[in-house]
Design a protein around this motif. Structure first.
Motif, PDB file in Angstrom:
ATOM      1  N   GLY A 301       0.862  -1.192   0.000  1.00  0.00           N
ATOM      2  CA  GLY A 301       0.000   0.000   0.000  1.00  0.00           C
ATOM      3  C   GLY A 301       0.888   1.228   0.000  1.00  0.00           C
ATOM      4  N   ALA A 302       0.863   1.975  -1.126  1.00  0.00           N
ATOM      5  CA  ALA A 302       1.767   3.136  -1.251  1.00  0.00           C
ATOM      6  C   ALA A 302       1.001   4.436  -1.068  1.00  0.00           C
ATOM      7  N   GLY A 303      -0.008   4.417  -0.184  1.00  0.00           N
ATOM      8  CA  GLY A 303      -0.820   5.610   0.046  1.00  0.00           C
ATOM      9  C   GLY A 303      -0.179   6.530   1.071  1.00  0.00           C
ATOM     10  N   THR A 304      -1.035   7.315   1.727  1.00  0.00           N
ATOM     11  CA  THR A 304      -0.561   8.298   2.713  1.00  0.00           C
ATOM     12  C   THR A 304       0.385   7.645   3.718  1.00  0.00           C
ATOM     13  N   MET A 305      -0.040   6.531   4.276  1.00  0.00           N
ATOM     14  CA  MET A 305       0.761   5.913   5.333  1.00  0.00           C
ATOM     15  C   MET A 305       1.909   5.085   4.774  1.00  0.00           C
ATOM     16  N   GLY A 306       1.632   4.285   3.761  1.00  0.00           N
ATOM     17  CA  GLY A 306       2.665   3.384   3.226  1.00  0.00           C
ATOM     18  C   GLY A 306       3.923   4.137   2.811  1.00  0.00           C
ATOM     19  N   ASP A 324       2.080  -1.509  -4.559  1.00  0.00           N
ATOM     20  CA  ASP A 324       0.663  -1.123  -4.672  1.00  0.00           C
ATOM     21  C   ASP A 324       0.068  -1.925  -5.823  1.00  0.00           C
ATOM     22  N   THR A 325      -1.225  -1.741  -6.049  1.00  0.00           N
ATOM     23  CA  THR A 325      -1.872  -2.604  -7.046  1.00  0.00           C
ATOM     24  C   THR A 325      -1.703  -2.111  -8.475  1.00  0.00           C
ATOM     25  N   THR A 326      -1.546  -0.808  -8.651  1.00  0.00           N
ATOM     26  CA  THR A 326      -1.411  -0.284 -10.018  1.00  0.00           C
ATOM     27  C   THR A 326      -0.161   0.580 -10.111  1.00  0.00           C
ATOM     28  N   ALA A 380      -0.397  -1.653   4.663  1.00  0.00           N
ATOM     29  CA  ALA A 380      -0.998  -0.325   4.895  1.00  0.00           C
ATOM     30  C   ALA A 380      -2.024  -0.070   3.799  1.00  0.00           C
ATOM     31  N   VAL A 381      -2.893  -1.071   3.575  1.00  0.00           N
ATOM     32  CA  VAL A 381      -3.947  -0.912   2.561  1.00  0.00           C
ATOM     33  C   VAL A 381      -5.153  -0.264   3.242  1.00  0.00           C
ATOM     34  N   PHE A 382      -6.221  -0.002   2.452  1.00  0.00           N
ATOM     35  CA  PHE A 382      -7.390   0.693   3.008  1.00  0.00           C
ATOM     36  C   PHE A 382      -7.880   0.026   4.299  1.00  0.00           C
ATOM     37  N   MET A 430       1.731  -2.603  13.865  1.00  0.00           N
ATOM     38  CA  MET A 430       2.681  -1.477  13.909  1.00  0.00           C
ATOM     39  C   MET A 430       1.878  -0.265  13.460  1.00  0.00           C
ATOM     40  N   HIS A 431       1.350   0.438  14.423  1.00  0.00           N
ATOM     41  CA  HIS A 431       0.457   1.555  14.114  1.00  0.00           C
ATOM     42  C   HIS A 431       1.259   2.854  14.099  1.00  0.00           C
ATOM     43  N   PHE A 432       1.571   3.293  12.884  1.00  0.00           N
ATOM     44  CA  PHE A 432       2.292   4.551  12.698  1.00  0.00           C
ATOM     45  C   PHE A 432       1.276   5.689  12.710  1.00  0.00           C
TER      46      PHE A 432
END
Ligand code: 3HC
Ligand code: NAI
Length: 703
Positions: A301-306, A324-326, A380-382, A430-432
């Motif tokens: 998951g390469a979003g906000t958190m990843g 990430d998926t795409t 770190a996915v949705f 591991m809650h960042f």
């Protein structure tokens, strides 16, 4: 001499060794030992020089913080000893290594000469404890490095390396040998060239280039930037006093130090210093547990958190694979990481080579097979249970045996996710916190089946990536978000009753909160907050109360996601929040819908009580349920992760400052005033029992 300070003869050189593990802090016993050593040196005219050095991993890392609360504490004996040391008529040399901090640096500056290992760190971190260097550091440092650099170092608490210290004149020579060997070589060379004592206190402060209004501006800046920290102002005044004759400056520093040491702000910050170290200790974990090696990390998951999570590991030199998926989502994530690094480089805090080196450590991929060889994989996915269960099952099958699988979920049941992997012993939370590359807190969620070595490895890794790790048990929201939930609940009820977001935020920001609840959720994303509430509802966790978090849900329906959409609780003019009449309209409409009476008499005191007391009450529940190991852990979570003011010591410490009987009484008051159909105001049995005994929550330990 004493067990912590010894004086030995080496030819005509006196060797004074300080041995007070772990960090050679200047405890009362060490000070006594130093006084006795100076006496003995003074009396023995055969000695030609005195060499001070520290045994173990460091020279002195500071005054003994545990002694500051002793009823008879006084810095005077130490300060008198330092002045006597400096006034000795034969050369006094300090040989330095490790972390020469606070009182340790003050001791070194009282010596005539200083030699140091090139890896030594120097600094005055007292400001982080709400005090100032009280053993003449504010007087001697300006005489060496000048007013501007001294004020900068003492005000920021920032350490400097040995090369910087040598350039600034704090250190006379850098040597690679052991402290004793380096010191002896330096002293012998000194004696060979017939050098004598050299006293900083006899120098004048080089202040010619300092503008006339320098201190006025510095004071104004301290007031503006650190309104809740009296130490910031006191430091300016103490450094300014260094322009006066030494004895006068010394008296001013002593007066200011004593005021700060006994201040509530410093007591709270000292509490946090020890709480941070306590949090690293995990009850029931065998000491000799063998850690698993973590040489490579994967992030799904390469979003906000990843993205932010990946940066932590790249910053520590650990190769990281980001999946990430795409390609589009991956490129967006990698692009944000690069822009973050480039922004840091633009501020001069990183070189362009470092940007490339760190980017080179982050490998992007759109097939999760790239994670198969990683030692640790963090998902770190949705925030969606079904998706996370699927992802965890996949990781369980994919990750190599022995790899740790971590979830960054902020609220979901870690035990359910652990079971989904088919190898729950390898799983940990591991809650960042957002932004993950900046926020100091890491909540480490210990599942029912998390293996001891997995927990220990993650705690060690947290140190490597410079996080404050606090262990939480499994429950909705863990320590931090579970407490934040009741805080947000009341913020929204207050809004429906007629308080504006600015009123609500203003009341807790006046306490020192970095950001009130409305600004905080607007920044984190109302969509994120609302989805969490909705997900929790699906598990049956919400109270059967339609008005519960009604505002966030309505805002979400209306697409008001906060800063990112230009409107949430506030409307945004760029990044500046401005009051939005639409919010007041929504709140009024919801109040009517849920039969909540609006009123105009909501004051700051009520807002603070209604936000803070339920939060404290929830903290007490978390303690009695064993979700947090100790009260100080909760204080660390809130100060390191939620912008809770350090000068208040954290919510539990604040509760004790207010007094538990007061809190219990006010909770009972609101139960009556607001009604308690859903148990919002029920006092936790632990809080009630401690309040009845007039005891403190901070002192509570599980039976
Ligand atoms: N006084 C008392 N205990 C101290 C201490 C101090 N100054 N510094 C560290 N300790 C203790 C810690 O509490 C910890 O104890 P524990 O093992 O029982 O938990 C132990 O030493 C090891 O500390 P760390 O876990 O922090 O070890 P690290 O290796 O990670 O860090 C350090 C070492 C950089 C020295 C770090 O401990 C530190 O920053 N210490 C504080 C330094 C400081 O603030 N100095 C100024 C003190 S105030 C002063 O000097 C006033 C003077 O001006 C009069
Ligand atoms: P986000 O929406 O910014 O990012 C999620 C990313 O995961 C997206 O890039 C998406 O494409 C990707 N993704 C979705 N399914 C995937 C799959 N099967 N495989 C690979 N990638 C996949 O979300 P955000 O905010 O980063 O949140 C992620 C997690 O972090 C959630 O569990 C959230 O609760 C938690 N969290 C969020 C915080 C925040 O402030 N945003 C704070 C702390 C934790």
């Amino acid at each position: 001499m004493t067990s912590t300070v010894t004086l030995n003869r080496h030819g005509d050189i006196a060797l004074l060794c300080i041995d007070n593990p772990p960090v050679n802090a200047l405890s009362p016993a060490v000070v006594d030992g130093l006084i006795a050593a100076v006496d003995a040196f003074e009396a023995d005219r055969d000695y030609k020089a005195l060499l001070l050095y520290g045994e173990g991993r460091t020279f002195v890392a500071g005054g003994d913080i545990t002694a500051f609360d002793l009823p008879d504490f006084s810095a005077r004996p130490l300060n008198r000893m330092l002045n006597r040391l400096e006034s000795l008529d034969r050369p006094v040399v300090a040989s330095l290594h490790g972390t020469v901090l606070g009182g340790g640096l003050e001791l070194a500056l009282a010596c005539h000469w200083r030699v140091a290992h090139p890896k030594t760190q120097f600094g005055f971190p007292e400001v982080k404890l709400g005090i100032l260097p009280g053993s003449l550091g504010t007087q001697r440092l300006p005489r060496v490095v000048g007013i501007e650099m001294a004020l900068d170092l003492i005000s920021s608490g920032r350490p400097v390396d040995a090369v910087t210290a040598a350039k600034a004149g704090v250190v006379d020579e850098l040597r690679e040998e052991s402290p004793l060997e380096a010191g002896l070589a330096f002293v012998e060379a000194l004696l060979a060239r017939g050098a004598g004592p050299r006293r900083i206190s006899e120098r004048n402060v080089p202040a010619d280039s300092v503008p006339a209004d320098f201190f006025d501006r510095a004071l104004a800046q301290a007031r503006r930037a650190k309104p809740f920290h009296p130490s910031a102002r006191a430091i300016v005044l103490a450094v300014q006093a260094s322009l006066r004759p030494f004895a006068e400056g010394e008296a001013e520093e002593a007066k200011l130090f004593e005021q700060l040491r006994t201040s509530p702000e410093s007591k709270a910050m000292r509490h946090l210093f020890f709480a941070e170290r306590q949090a690293a200790r995990i009850p029931g974990l065998p000491k000799d547990v063998e850690l698993r090696p973590v040489r490579s990390v994967g992030v799904l998951g390469a979003g906000t958190m990843g993205g932010g999570i990946a940066m932590n590991f790249a910053n520590a030199g650990i190769p990281t694979t980001l999946v990430d998926t795409t390609q589009e989502a991956l490129d967006r994530g990698l692009g944000i990481i690069r822009r973050n690094y480039e922004a840091t480089a633009a501020k001069g805090r990183m070189t362009t080579e470092q940007v490339e080196q760190r980017m080179g450590l982050i490998h992007g991929a759109i097939v999760d097979g790239a994670l198969a060889d990683c030692d640790l994989v963090i998902e770190a996915v949705f925030e969606n249970m079904d998706l996370k269960k699927k992802v965890c099952a996949r990781l369980g099958a994919l990750c190599r045996p022995g790899a740790i699988i971590a979830t960054n979920t902020s609220t979901l049941d870690v035990d359910v996710l652990a079971e989904a992997t088919g190898r729950p012993a390898d799983v940990v939370g591991m809650h960042f916190f957002s932004p993950a590359n900046v926020m100091r807190l890491l909540e480490v969620v210990r599942g029912a089946k998390t293996a001891p070595e997995v927990l220990a490895t993650v705690m060690q890794l947290a140190r490597t990536i410079r996080k404050v790790a606090v262990v939480s048990g499994v429950c909705y929201g863990f320590i931090g978000n579970r407490m934040a939930e009741v805080y947000m609940r009341e913020a929204e009820f207050l809004m429906m009753e007629g308080a504006s977001p600015a009123q609500i935020d203003g009341a807790v920001e006046a306490l020192g909160m970095a950001m009130g609840p409305c600004r905080m959720l607007d920044m984190a994303g109302i969509d994120v907050g609302a989805k969490t509430v909705i997900e929790y509802g699906k598990t049956g966790g919400l109270p059967p109360d339609d008005s519960y978090r009604a505002v966030v849900r309505r805002m979400f329906e209306l697409g008001r996601f906060g800063q990112k959409t230009g409107a949430g609780y506030y409307r945004y003019d760029g990044r500046k929040p401005v009051a939005d009449p639409e919010t007041a309209r929504i709140a009024k409409e919801l109040a009517a819908q849920h039969g909540i009476a609006q009123r105009s008499d909501i004051g700051a005191e009520e807002i603070v009580e209604r936000l803070m007391y339920p939060l404290i009450n929830e903290g007490a529940r978390i303690l009695e349920e064993g979700i947090a190991y100790r009260p100080g852990d909760i204080d660390m979570v809130w100060t390191a992760g939620y912008g809770f003011p350090d000068h208040q010591g954290g919510p539990i410490y604040l509760a004790d400052t207010i007094g538990l009987p007061v809190i219990a009484e006010r909770l009972a008051h609101y139960a009556k005033a607001r009604g308690n159909a859903f148990g919002y105001w029920t006092v936790s049995p632990l809080l009630a029992s401690l309040a009845a005994q007039n005891k403190r929550l901070s002192d509570w330990t599980p039976a």
